[in-house]
Design a protein around this motif. Sequence first.
Motif, PDB file in Angstrom:
ATOM      1  N   LEU A   1       4.010  -4.594   0.127  1.00  0.00           N
ATOM      2  CA  LEU A   1       2.866  -4.888  -0.745  1.00  0.00           C
ATOM      3  C   LEU A   1       1.568  -4.501  -0.050  1.00  0.00           C
ATOM      4  O   LEU A   1       1.340  -4.858   1.103  1.00  0.00           O
ATOM      5  CB  LEU A   1       2.846  -6.386  -1.082  1.00  0.00           C
ATOM      6  N   ARG A   2       0.722  -3.762  -0.794  1.00  0.00           N
ATOM      7  CA  ARG A   2      -0.613  -3.394  -0.308  1.00  0.00           C
ATOM      8  C   ARG A   2      -1.629  -3.667  -1.407  1.00  0.00           C
ATOM      9  O   ARG A   2      -1.282  -3.673  -2.593  1.00  0.00           O
ATOM     10  CB  ARG A   2      -0.649  -1.917   0.110  1.00  0.00           C
ATOM     11  N   TRP A   3      -2.895  -3.862  -0.982  1.00  0.00           N
ATOM     12  CA  TRP A   3      -3.954  -4.198  -1.935  1.00  0.00           C
ATOM     13  C   TRP A   3      -5.163  -3.297  -1.697  1.00  0.00           C
ATOM     14  O   TRP A   3      -5.595  -3.101  -0.556  1.00  0.00           O
ATOM     15  CB  TRP A   3      -4.419  -5.642  -1.749  1.00  0.00           C
ATOM     16  N   PHE A   4      -5.740  -2.813  -2.797  1.00  0.00           N
ATOM     17  CA  PHE A   4      -6.935  -1.973  -2.725  1.00  0.00           C
ATOM     18  C   PHE A   4      -8.004  -2.506  -3.678  1.00  0.00           C
ATOM     19  O   PHE A   4      -7.704  -2.812  -4.844  1.00  0.00           O
ATOM     20  CB  PHE A   4      -6.606  -0.529  -3.119  1.00  0.00           C
ATOM     21  N   THR A   5      -9.247  -2.617  -3.189  1.00  0.00           N
ATOM     22  CA  THR A   5     -10.389  -2.812  -4.070  1.00  0.00           C
ATOM     23  C   THR A   5     -10.751  -1.434  -4.643  1.00  0.00           C
ATOM     24  O   THR A   5     -10.120  -0.429  -4.314  1.00  0.00           O
ATOM     25  CB  THR A   5     -11.600  -3.379  -3.298  1.00  0.00           C
TER      26      THR A   5
ATOM     27  N   THR B   1     -12.939   0.366  -3.631  1.00  0.00           N
ATOM     28  CA  THR B   1     -13.481   1.222  -2.571  1.00  0.00           C
ATOM     29  C   THR B   1     -12.680   1.225  -1.273  1.00  0.00           C
ATOM     30  O   THR B   1     -12.755   2.205  -0.519  1.00  0.00           O
ATOM     31  CB  THR B   1     -14.930   0.810  -2.235  1.00  0.00           C
ATOM     32  N   VAL B   2     -11.906   0.167  -0.967  1.00  0.00           N
ATOM     33  CA  VAL B   2     -11.221   0.087   0.324  1.00  0.00           C
ATOM     34  C   VAL B   2      -9.896  -0.658   0.189  1.00  0.00           C
ATOM     35  O   VAL B   2      -9.680  -1.422  -0.756  1.00  0.00           O
ATOM     36  CB  VAL B   2     -12.075  -0.643   1.392  1.00  0.00           C
ATOM     37  N   GLU B   3      -9.006  -0.452   1.177  1.00  0.00           N
ATOM     38  CA  GLU B   3      -7.816  -1.285   1.309  1.00  0.00           C
ATOM     39  C   GLU B   3      -8.199  -2.566   2.035  1.00  0.00           C
ATOM     40  O   GLU B   3      -9.026  -2.551   2.956  1.00  0.00           O
ATOM     41  CB  GLU B   3      -6.724  -0.553   2.077  1.00  0.00           C
ATOM     42  N   VAL B   4      -7.595  -3.698   1.641  1.00  0.00           N
ATOM     43  CA  VAL B   4      -7.887  -4.983   2.274  1.00  0.00           C
ATOM     44  C   VAL B   4      -6.611  -5.557   2.891  1.00  0.00           C
ATOM     45  O   VAL B   4      -5.493  -5.187   2.519  1.00  0.00           O
ATOM     46  CB  VAL B   4      -8.504  -5.983   1.279  1.00  0.00           C
ATOM     47  N   ASP B   5      -6.808  -6.478   3.851  1.00  0.00           N
ATOM     48  CA  ASP B   5      -5.685  -7.030   4.602  1.00  0.00           C
ATOM     49  C   ASP B   5      -4.927  -8.125   3.848  1.00  0.00           C
ATOM     50  O   ASP B   5      -3.749  -8.365   4.122  1.00  0.00           O
ATOM     51  CB  ASP B   5      -6.176  -7.603   5.935  1.00  0.00           C
ATOM     52  N   LEU B   6      -5.618  -8.820   2.933  1.00  0.00           N
ATOM     53  CA  LEU B   6      -4.989  -9.953   2.264  1.00  0.00           C
ATOM     54  C   LEU B   6      -5.667 -10.172   0.918  1.00  0.00           C
ATOM     55  O   LEU B   6      -6.895 -10.119   0.826  1.00  0.00           O
ATOM     56  CB  LEU B   6      -5.118 -11.224   3.115  1.00  0.00           C
TER      57      LEU B   6
ATOM     58  N   THR C   1       3.444  -7.324   4.385  1.00  0.00           N
ATOM     59  CA  THR C   1       2.072  -6.895   4.158  1.00  0.00           C
ATOM     60  C   THR C   1       1.362  -6.664   5.487  1.00  0.00           C
ATOM     61  O   THR C   1       1.904  -6.957   6.561  1.00  0.00           O
ATOM     62  CB  THR C   1       1.282  -7.957   3.368  1.00  0.00           C
ATOM     63  N   ARG C   2       0.109  -6.206   5.413  1.00  0.00           N
ATOM     64  CA  ARG C   2      -0.714  -6.057   6.615  1.00  0.00           C
ATOM     65  C   ARG C   2      -1.033  -7.403   7.243  1.00  0.00           C
ATOM     66  O   ARG C   2      -1.446  -7.463   8.407  1.00  0.00           O
ATOM     67  CB  ARG C   2      -2.010  -5.322   6.264  1.00  0.00           C
ATOM     68  N   SER C   3      -0.859  -8.497   6.502  1.00  0.00           N
ATOM     69  CA  SER C   3      -1.093  -9.846   7.048  1.00  0.00           C
ATOM     70  C   SER C   3       0.214 -10.559   7.367  1.00  0.00           C
ATOM     71  O   SER C   3       0.243 -11.784   7.478  1.00  0.00           O
ATOM     72  CB  SER C   3      -1.911 -10.676   6.047  1.00  0.00           C
ATOM     73  N   GLY C   4       1.296  -9.810   7.496  1.00  0.00           N
ATOM     74  CA  GLY C   4       2.574 -10.408   7.839  1.00  0.00           C
ATOM     75  C   GLY C   4       3.448 -10.636   6.618  1.00  0.00           C
ATOM     76  O   GLY C   4       3.218 -10.068   5.545  1.00  0.00           O
TER      77      GLY C   4
ATOM     78  N   ARG D   1     -16.394  -9.651   5.473  1.00  0.00           N
ATOM     79  CA  ARG D   1     -15.860  -9.160   4.203  1.00  0.00           C
ATOM     80  C   ARG D   1     -16.647  -9.714   3.027  1.00  0.00           C
ATOM     81  O   ARG D   1     -16.980  -9.010   2.075  1.00  0.00           O
ATOM     82  CB  ARG D   1     -14.382  -9.536   4.058  1.00  0.00           C
ATOM     83  N   GLY D   2     -16.941 -11.043   3.073  1.00  0.00           N
ATOM     84  CA  GLY D   2     -17.641 -11.657   1.959  1.00  0.00           C
ATOM     85  C   GLY D   2     -18.204 -13.012   2.343  1.00  0.00           C
ATOM     86  O   GLY D   2     -18.042 -13.497   3.476  1.00  0.00           O
ATOM     87  N   VAL D   3     -18.892 -13.627   1.374  1.00  0.00           N
ATOM     88  CA  VAL D   3     -19.545 -14.914   1.575  1.00  0.00           C
ATOM     89  C   VAL D   3     -19.045 -15.891   0.524  1.00  0.00           C
ATOM     90  O   VAL D   3     -19.068 -15.594  -0.679  1.00  0.00           O
ATOM     91  CB  VAL D   3     -21.078 -14.785   1.495  1.00  0.00           C
TER      92      VAL D   3
END
Length: 261
Positions: A63-67, A69-74, A94-97, A173-175
Amino acid sequence: MNTNGTRLFVVDAFTDEPFRGNPAGVVILDEQRDDAWMQAIASEMRHSETAFVLPGQDGWWQLRWFTPTVEVDLCGHATLATAHVLGGSTRFRTRSGELTCTVSPDGWIEMDFPADPPTPVSAPPELRRALADDVTVVTVARGVSDLLVEVASPHDVRAARPDLSLLASIPVRGVILTAYDDERDRIVSRCFYPAVGVPEDPVTGSAHCTIGSWWAERLHRDELVAEQLSTRGGTLRLTRQGDRIRLGGRGVTVWHGEIAV
């Protein structure tokens, strides 16, 4: 229509009502595709995240996730959406295990994610300017990916109109803005990700690894209900279990089709 196209779904996550919660694209791959193609599909979809899932030979899914504009880790809501499409109980690499999803007796999908207890930090100057006088900041803390800002009340969470260009300049990444609603006994939040192409996310599963860790410690409780106060809104159930957080939610498929390219 190309009847041999790649299957694509749109699922509203963390809700049981269509057109609420957080919409996510879910692409079911039958072969590995290159990163540029996945990024192009996510950009075309324009959802905050699109998930790409490929079956493995050992019963686990990649499993991978993309916004846009970018790929994200979780990403929590797109994981929930993917598990919903695949039938509920699912295991992902996933990239987060390794992440597992199970279906509870009442039909909610529960995701087993890593906890993310944030550490108090000084508020960046850009944060103070971005929030101006809209909110009263109680504490600022840094998680793995996001900056958590505890504010004085649920009203402050709702009233916030942050300067997104200033938020995007903060190296996170965000607030997250969050407060405890003692009248309704639930955690409330809003989440802003302009740095990765998502001005305000409707409902953010991964942020609740941070939110849940923060409030479980402050309230001395391992089970919480959380609500994200975006325009679409959404509800989660949070359970802290050691260094893990279980995130519970519902999902609704609103359409499906095929990618012809």
